[in-house]
Design a protein around this motif. Structure first.
Motif, PDB file in Angstrom:
ATOM      1  N   LYS A 172      -0.839  -1.028  -8.226  1.00 60.48           N
ATOM      2  CA  LYS A 172      -0.957  -1.319  -6.969  1.00 60.48           C
ATOM      3  C   LYS A 172      -1.795  -2.311  -6.278  1.00 60.48           C
ATOM      4  N   THR A 173      -1.412  -2.897  -4.943  1.00 61.18           N
ATOM      5  CA  THR A 173      -2.215  -3.658  -4.367  1.00 61.18           C
ATOM      6  C   THR A 173      -2.653  -3.105  -2.834  1.00 61.18           C
ATOM      7  N   PHE A 174      -3.545  -3.585  -2.485  1.00 65.10           N
ATOM      8  CA  PHE A 174      -4.249  -2.971  -0.976  1.00 65.10           C
ATOM      9  C   PHE A 174      -4.296  -4.314  -0.188  1.00 65.10           C
ATOM     10  N   GLN A 175      -4.408  -4.533   0.929  1.00 63.88           N
ATOM     11  CA  GLN A 175      -5.045  -5.755   1.852  1.00 63.88           C
ATOM     12  C   GLN A 175      -6.344  -5.824   1.925  1.00 63.88           C
ATOM     13  N   PHE A 176      -6.753  -6.863   2.258  1.00 55.06           N
ATOM     14  CA  PHE A 176      -8.079  -7.283   2.307  1.00 55.06           C
ATOM     15  C   PHE A 176      -8.481  -7.031   3.779  1.00 55.06           C
ATOM     16  N   ARG A 177      -8.828  -5.811   4.048  1.00 53.50           N
ATOM     17  CA  ARG A 177      -9.244  -5.268   5.402  1.00 53.50           C
ATOM     18  C   ARG A 177     -10.343  -4.182   4.708  1.00 53.50           C
ATOM     19  N   ARG A 178     -11.219  -4.134   5.438  1.00 57.92           N
ATOM     20  CA  ARG A 178     -12.413  -3.085   4.999  1.00 57.92           C
ATOM     21  C   ARG A 178     -11.700  -1.682   4.537  1.00 57.92           C
ATOM     22  N   ASP A 179     -10.941  -0.996   5.517  1.00 57.97           N
ATOM     23  CA  ASP A 179     -10.429   0.035   5.604  1.00 57.97           C
ATOM     24  C   ASP A 179      -9.466   0.427   4.209  1.00 57.97           C
ATOM     25  N   GLN A 180      -8.909  -0.758   4.097  1.00 59.03           N
ATOM     26  CA  GLN A 180      -7.852  -0.765   2.822  1.00 59.03           C
ATOM     27  C   GLN A 180      -8.384  -0.969   1.570  1.00 59.03           C
ATOM     28  N   VAL A 181      -9.714  -1.896   1.574  1.00 61.98           N
ATOM     29  CA  VAL A 181     -10.615  -1.913   0.392  1.00 61.98           C
ATOM     30  C   VAL A 181     -11.195  -0.614  -0.004  1.00 61.98           C
ATOM     31  N   VAL A 182     -11.517  -0.028   1.090  1.00 57.34           N
ATOM     32  CA  VAL A 182     -12.237   1.399   0.778  1.00 57.34           C
ATOM     33  C   VAL A 182     -11.051   2.281   0.072  1.00 57.34           C
ATOM     34  N   GLU A 183     -10.057   2.260   0.420  1.00 59.61           N
ATOM     35  CA  GLU A 183      -8.826   2.940  -0.162  1.00 59.61           C
ATOM     36  C   GLU A 183      -8.522   2.598  -1.375  1.00 59.61           C
ATOM     37  N   ALA A 184      -8.678   1.010  -1.783  1.00 62.26           N
ATOM     38  CA  ALA A 184      -8.459   0.674  -3.042  1.00 62.26           C
ATOM     39  C   ALA A 184      -9.443   1.406  -4.093  1.00 62.26           C
ATOM     40  N   TYR A 185     -10.702   1.301  -3.681  1.00 63.70           N
ATOM     41  CA  TYR A 185     -11.714   2.010  -4.526  1.00 63.70           C
ATOM     42  C   TYR A 185     -11.391   3.706  -4.767  1.00 63.70           C
ATOM     43  N   GLU A 186     -10.875   4.227  -3.706  1.00 62.24           N
ATOM     44  CA  GLU A 186     -10.552   5.594  -3.832  1.00 62.24           C
ATOM     45  C   GLU A 186      -9.740   5.723  -4.933  1.00 62.24           C
ATOM     46  N   TYR A 187      -8.630   5.168  -4.593  1.00 64.42           N
ATOM     47  CA  TYR A 187      -7.482   5.042  -5.575  1.00 64.42           C
ATOM     48  C   TYR A 187      -7.801   4.955  -7.057  1.00 64.42           C
ATOM     49  N   LEU A 188      -8.636   3.883  -7.200  1.00 62.85           N
ATOM     50  CA  LEU A 188      -9.032   3.471  -8.587  1.00 62.85           C
ATOM     51  C   LEU A 188      -9.927   4.702  -9.094  1.00 62.85           C
ATOM     52  N   ALA A 189     -10.747   5.137  -8.264  1.00 62.21           N
ATOM     53  CA  ALA A 189     -11.844   6.068  -8.785  1.00 62.21           C
ATOM     54  C   ALA A 189     -11.057   7.515  -8.924  1.00 62.21           C
ATOM     55  N   SER A 190      -9.687   7.729  -8.324  1.00 59.82           N
ATOM     56  CA  SER A 190      -9.141   9.058  -8.266  1.00 59.82           C
ATOM     57  C   SER A 190      -8.395   8.935  -9.936  1.00 59.82           C
ATOM     58  N   GLY A 191      -8.348   7.997 -10.496  1.00 57.06           N
ATOM     59  CA  GLY A 191      -7.760   8.032 -11.703  1.00 57.06           C
ATOM     60  C   GLY A 191      -6.209   7.876 -11.807  1.00 57.06           C
ATOM     61  N   GLN A 192      -5.469   7.945 -10.550  1.00 61.88           N
ATOM     62  CA  GLN A 192      -3.968   8.027 -10.427  1.00 61.88           C
ATOM     63  C   GLN A 192      -3.285   6.531 -11.038  1.00 61.88           C
ATOM     64  N   HIS A 193      -4.300   5.702 -11.166  1.00 62.42           N
ATOM     65  CA  HIS A 193      -3.226   4.441 -11.615  1.00 62.42           C
ATOM     66  C   HIS A 193      -3.119   4.293 -13.078  1.00 62.42           C
ATOM     67  N   VAL A 194      -2.109   3.287 -13.387  1.00 59.93           N
ATOM     68  CA  VAL A 194      -1.826   2.936 -14.834  1.00 59.93           C
ATOM     69  C   VAL A 194      -1.825   1.471 -14.777  1.00 59.93           C
ATOM     70  N   GLY A 195      -2.901   0.939 -15.282  1.00 57.65           N
ATOM     71  CA  GLY A 195      -3.221  -0.465 -15.193  1.00 57.65           C
ATOM     72  C   GLY A 195      -4.040  -0.939 -14.172  1.00 57.65           C
ATOM     73  N   LYS A 196      -3.832  -1.753 -13.379  1.00 58.37           N
ATOM     74  CA  LYS A 196      -4.611  -2.658 -12.447  1.00 58.37           C
ATOM     75  C   LYS A 196      -4.499  -2.063 -11.004  1.00 58.37           C
ATOM     76  N   VAL A 197      -5.683  -2.313 -10.240  1.00 59.70           N
ATOM     77  CA  VAL A 197      -5.612  -1.886  -8.764  1.00 59.70           C
ATOM     78  C   VAL A 197      -6.096  -3.285  -8.032  1.00 59.70           C
ATOM     79  N   CYS A 198      -5.351  -3.913  -7.240  1.00 62.60           N
ATOM     80  CA  CYS A 198      -5.608  -5.246  -6.534  1.00 62.60           C
ATOM     81  C   CYS A 198      -5.757  -5.267  -5.214  1.00 62.60           C
ATOM     82  N   ILE A 199      -6.576  -6.201  -4.570  1.00 68.04           N
ATOM     83  CA  ILE A 199      -6.484  -6.601  -3.283  1.00 68.04           C
ATOM     84  C   ILE A 199      -5.859  -7.733  -2.829  1.00 68.04           C
ATOM     85  N   GLU A 200      -5.060  -7.891  -1.932  1.00 68.14           N
ATOM     86  CA  GLU A 200      -4.367  -9.194  -1.734  1.00 68.14           C
ATOM     87  C   GLU A 200      -4.972  -9.693  -0.345  1.00 68.14           C
TER      88      GLU A 200
END
Ligand SMILES: NC(=O)c1ccc[n+]([C@@H]2O[C@H](COP(=O)([O-])OP(=O)(O)OC[C@H]3O[C@@H](n4cnc5c(N)ncnc54)[C@H](OP(=O)(O)O)[C@@H]3O)[C@@H](O)[C@H]2O)c1
Length: 345
Positions: A316-344
């Motif tokens: 999954k990828t998120f955009q490089f905006r503070r709110d989206q980066v925070v969401e990306a951290y949240e998504y990674l911490a939630s353990g829902q991912h399979v593989g990598k979480v990235c910022i575009e």
């Protein structure tokens, strides 16, 4: 444009404390290059750093993030092997060209300001070129920096994986799935565990893992590994979970097998900690601590992945905006991912 957006971590209680500022774009000095960042891959380490659980030194007000891919936009004096327009990534440790990394003092996003910003100046010696023929995305190449070098180090850094070997991966996070992709491409038999049947189905479909075990419904997963391997045990384990799983990893390893100790996702109490020394002797196993990998190991991983455009697992990828980066951290911490979480970017 002369300014750039930069994220800082002013205190280490939560990633929600990330702040955004506008700062000058630096210029490349002697033996340096300026890179316009196109993608950043997050790691479990970034969660640990942002919540104060990282056991190694972190700089005050750090710019977090260690793994970036982008384009060189400016080359400093004395740089002869890189030029403007080159697609590149930056090694996790800026100082270790080969051999073991000696301490964490030069790693991005911890003791050294990292990559959650639009532009970064780095020593040219730490830069690795993305293969020109590659059709992988910047996010996929960013994902190789820490995770790829670590998985490569575990499989090839010392006692190299050979065709026909079997490899066990614990959980479906970034290191495990990247390791799985590398091991499959090398002809190994692969086994993976997960807390989720749905994730296991996905890993089978998308990455072709040979055997799956749900460690929630099969708590004695080591016995299952022994069954799958006809009582031999696996030749390699990428031990991403640590104290909480090491007993079963030793139970699952073949006599003389190799356990690469990589992570600390599952802790245990001092009282429940097994007698690792006795257990390891009983298996004649090699237990090897992994510290990411040198630039040389990263280059080897890049060459292997680039030769066949292996499917580096960006989920999954998120955009490089503070709110989206925070969401990306949240998504990674939630353990829902399979593989990598990235910022575009
Ligand atoms: N030593 C090094 O050089 C190095 C380099 C990179 C990473 N690391 C470390 O390696 C670890 C993994 O990193 P990562 O980036 O792959 O993490 P990640 O992507 O966040 O992986 C998290 C996944 O691990 C699985 N997991 C959690 N607890 C588990 C348990 N008790 N048993 C089995 N699986 C479990 C879960 O998978 P399921 O949802 O499928 O159950 C979870 O989704 C972290 O501790 C990280 O700090 C170390």
């Amino acid at each position: 444009m002369s300014s750039q957006t930069v994220l800082h971590l002013p205190s280490r209680e939560s990633w929600t404390n990330l702040t955004e500022s506008q700062e000058p774009i630096p210029t490349a000095g002697k033996h340096e290059v300026l890179i316009k960042i196109r993608s950043v891959a997050l790691n479990f380490r970034d969660i640990a750093i942002s919540t104060g659980h990282y056991p190694f030194p972190v700089k005050e007000q750090v710019v977090p993030g260690s793994d970036a891919a982008g384009d060189i936009v400016n080359v400093g004096e004395g740089v002869s092997d890189l030029q403007e327009g080159d697609k590149v990534m930056v090694a996790f440790d800026l100082a270790t060209m080969y051999g073991p990394i000696k301490g964490w003092a030069n790693s991005l996003g911890g003791p050294v300001d990292g990559v959650l910003r639009e532009y970064i100046v780095v020593p040219a010696q730490a830069v690795v070129k993305i293969p020109e023929s590659s059709s992988l995305s910047y996010a996929q190449w960013a994902s190789v920096v820490c995770t790829g070098a670590t998985a490569w180090n575990a499989l090839y850094g010392n006692l190299p994986l050979r065709p026909g070997h079997s490899v066990l991966f614990l959980g479906t996070g970034g290191v495990s799935i990247t390791g799985l992709v590398l091991a499959k491409a090398a002809g190994a038999t692969t086994i993976i565990t997960s807390s989720s049947d749905e994730k296991l189905r996905l890993v089978k479909e998308k990455y072709g893992v040979d055997h799956t075990i749900n460690y929630q419904t099969t708590p004695n997963w080591a016995a299952e590994v022994q069954k799958i391997t006809n009582g031999k045990g696996v030749d390699y384990i990428l031990e991403t979970c640590g104290a909480g799983t090491i007993q079963q990893s030793i139970d699952a390893i073949a006599y003389g097998g190799i356990i690469s100790v990589i992570g600390f996702l599952a802790e245990t109490s001092q009282e429940e900690m097994p007698n690792v020394a006795a257990l390891v002797i009983g298996k004649g196993a090699v237990v090897r601590g992994i510290m990411i990998g040198s630039k040389q190991l990263l280059e080897e991983a890049v060459r292997f992945i680039g030769a066949r455009d292996l499917p580096v697992p960006v989920e999954k990828t998120f955009q490089f905006r503070r709110d989206q980066v925070v969401e990306a951290y949240e998504y990674l911490a939630s353990g829902q991912h399979v593989g990598k979480v990235c910022i575009e970017f």
